[in-house]
Design an enzyme around this catalytic site. Structure first.
Site, PDB file in Angstrom:
ATOM      1  N   GLU A   1      36.582  17.080 -35.451  1.00 32.36           N
ATOM      2  CA  GLU A   1      36.583  17.866 -34.216  1.00 32.36           C
ATOM      3  C   GLU A   1      37.871  17.595 -33.447  1.00 32.36           C
ATOM      4  OE1 GLU A   1      32.378  19.033 -32.979  1.00 32.36           O
ATOM      5  OE2 GLU A   1      32.723  17.059 -32.159  1.00 32.36           O
TER       6      GLU A   1
ATOM      7  N   GLU B   1      33.495  13.244 -26.626  1.00 31.76           N
ATOM      8  CA  GLU B   1      33.117  13.065 -25.222  1.00 31.76           C
ATOM      9  C   GLU B   1      32.662  11.625 -24.961  1.00 31.76           C
ATOM     10  OE1 GLU B   1      30.552  16.491 -25.056  1.00 31.76           O
ATOM     11  OE2 GLU B   1      32.368  17.702 -25.227  1.00 31.76           O
TER      12      GLU B   1
ATOM     13  N   GLY C   1      28.992  23.274 -30.361  1.00 32.45           N
ATOM     14  CA  GLY C   1      28.566  22.915 -29.014  1.00 32.45           C
ATOM     15  C   GLY C   1      28.083  24.147 -28.268  1.00 32.45           C
ATOM     16  N   GLY C   2      28.958  24.696 -27.444  1.00 36.45           N
ATOM     17  CA  GLY C   2      28.612  25.819 -26.565  1.00 36.45           C
ATOM     18  C   GLY C   2      27.814  26.929 -27.235  1.00 36.45           C
TER      19      GLY C   2
ATOM     20  N   HIS D   1      31.130  11.057 -30.892  1.00 35.62           N
ATOM     21  CA  HIS D   1      31.640  12.341 -30.397  1.00 35.62           C
ATOM     22  C   HIS D   1      32.790  12.081 -29.425  1.00 35.62           C
ATOM     23  CE1 HIS D   1      31.838  16.084 -28.132  1.00 35.62           C
ATOM     24  NE2 HIS D   1      31.326  16.649 -29.202  1.00 35.62           N
TER      25      HIS D   1
ATOM     26  N   SER E   1      34.898  24.832 -30.711  1.00 33.24           N
ATOM     27  CA  SER E   1      34.874  26.266 -30.400  1.00 33.24           C
ATOM     28  C   SER E   1      34.517  27.147 -31.602  1.00 33.24           C
ATOM     29  CB  SER E   1      36.206  26.702 -29.780  1.00 33.24           C
ATOM     30  OG  SER E   1      36.443  25.995 -28.564  1.00 33.24           O
TER      31      SER E   1
ATOM     32  N   ASN F   1      24.939  20.909 -31.242  1.00 27.79           N
ATOM     33  CA  ASN F   1      24.970  19.823 -30.264  1.00 27.79           C
ATOM     34  C   ASN F   1      24.768  20.428 -28.878  1.00 27.79           C
ATOM     35  OD1 ASN F   1      25.578  17.703 -28.580  1.00 27.79           O
ATOM     36  ND2 ASN F   1      27.721  17.496 -29.231  1.00 27.79           N
ATOM     37  N   TRP F   2      23.567  20.252 -28.346  1.00 25.77           N
ATOM     38  CA  TRP F   2      23.244  20.881 -27.058  1.00 25.77           C
ATOM     39  C   TRP F   2      23.852  20.106 -25.884  1.00 25.77           C
ATOM     40  CZ3 TRP F   2      17.276  22.231 -27.819  1.00 25.77           C
ATOM     41  CH2 TRP F   2      17.168  23.129 -28.896  1.00 25.77           C
ATOM     42  N   LYS F   3      24.379  18.940 -26.150  1.00 28.12           N
ATOM     43  CA  LYS F   3      24.992  18.099 -25.109  1.00 28.12           C
ATOM     44  C   LYS F   3      24.018  17.900 -23.934  1.00 28.12           C
ATOM     45  CE  LYS F   3      29.489  19.417 -26.807  1.00 28.12           C
ATOM     46  NZ  LYS F   3      30.894  19.685 -26.583  1.00 28.12           N
TER      47      LYS F   3
ATOM     48  N   GLY G   1      35.221  22.915 -26.594  1.00 23.19           N
ATOM     49  CA  GLY G   1      34.880  23.537 -25.322  1.00 23.19           C
ATOM     50  C   GLY G   1      36.039  24.245 -24.656  1.00 23.19           C
TER      51      GLY G   1
HETATM   52  P1  PGA Z   1      32.228  23.389 -28.680  1.00 26.91           P
HETATM   53  O1  PGA Z   1      31.803  21.862 -28.893  1.00 26.91           O
HETATM   54  O2  PGA Z   1      31.632  24.152 -29.843  1.00 26.91           O
HETATM   55  O3  PGA Z   1      31.611  23.780 -27.362  1.00 26.91           O
HETATM   56  O4  PGA Z   1      33.694  23.451 -28.687  1.00 26.91           O
HETATM   57  C1  PGA Z   1      31.843  21.288 -30.164  1.00 26.91           C
HETATM   58  C2  PGA Z   1      31.365  19.877 -30.090  1.00 26.91           C
HETATM   59  O5  PGA Z   1      31.650  19.197 -29.092  1.00 26.91           O
HETATM   60  O6  PGA Z   1      30.698  19.387 -31.012  1.00 26.91           O
END
Ligand code: PGA
Length: 252
Positions: free
Chosen positions: A167, A97, A234-235, A95, A213, A9-11, A173
């Protein structure tokens, strides 16, 4: 047999050029691997550019959201038929977010899930508890409520086409990761919910990803848990080496 899925997930990150370069590196790095599936979720604006690079490779692609209506007057939104037009296999829905920052509810996630399924796109439906909820021992209740609301009314055939992502919000994050035991406990609960609502054999077919993470150093142990079927990253998905390092944690 559940094929593990490693989803990046590149957000709201990267430029068009960065996205193309990352997609190229991933297509090359994933090569002809068949013991896992890889998928990336660029910002919607870059999906077409990424598609051009990934077409013909083993890496699939999708978007981070959709709007659950047919094409029409919905300024700023993108709908499932547009995802089909761009060859998307998957879409991330619900998600944390979007739930937290955009106020998305289970009912909205449910509508989006049904819209994705109707278009033949596989939804990756996210659930997860807040830190305060975990500390108050409410994790199982929160997950059940999100499961029931976000996946309401799905037929057996429809749920089989879904991927669920657990998640924990406190792990996204933050550098904090659920321990393999903490992840496994929730994943096993989710499978129980599937068995209760549908049946035992069906519960064994649905993939449940862990996210929060995930990095090369913790991926293998998390994914070695019996009910963890891959990762939503994500990251670490923004660097080809890290994404591929995580994929290397899948047992071949
Ligand atoms: P993260 O994000 O790996 O940066 O913790 C995971 C996600 O939001 O899917």
């Amino acid at each position: 047999m559940r094929t593990p899925l490693i989803a990046g997930n590149w957000k709201m990150n990267l430029t068009r050029a960065d996205s193309v370069a990352l997609a190229k590196a991933l297509a090359e790095g994933v090569g002809s691997a068949t013991h896992y599936e890889a998928a990336v979720f660029p910002p919607a604006l870059y999906v077409d550019a990424v598609r051009e690079v990934l077409q013909g490779s083993k890496v699939k692609w999708g978007t981070q959201n959709l709007y659950p209506e047919a094409p029409g007057a919905f300024t700023g939104e993108i709908c499932a038929p547009m995802l089909v037009d761009l060859g998307c296999t998957y879409v991330i829905l619900g998600h944390s977010e979007r739930r937290t920052l955009m106020g998305e509810t289970d009912a909205q996630v449910n509508k989006k899930t049904l819209a994705a399924l109707a278009a033949g796109i596989t939804p990756i439906v996210c659930v997860g508890e807040l830190l305060a909820e975990r500390q108050a021992n409410q994790t199982a209740d929160v997950i059940r409520k999100q499961f029931e609301g976000s996946l309401a009314g799905l037929t057996e055939a429809q749920i089989k086409q879904c991927v669920i992502a657990y998640e924990p919000v406190w792990a996204i994050g933050t550098g904090l990761t659920a321990s393999p035991q903490q992840a496994e406990e929730v994943h096993a609960d989710l499978r129980k919910l599937l068995a209760e609502r549908y049946n035992q054999p069906l519960s064994q077919e649905v993939r449940i990803l862990y996210g929060g993470s995930v990095k090369p150093s913790n991926a293998a142990e998390l994914m070695s848990q019996p009910n963890v079927d891959g990762a939503l990253v994500g990251g670490a998905s923004l660097k080809a080496a890290d994404f591929l390092g995580i994929a290397a944690g899948v047992k071949s």
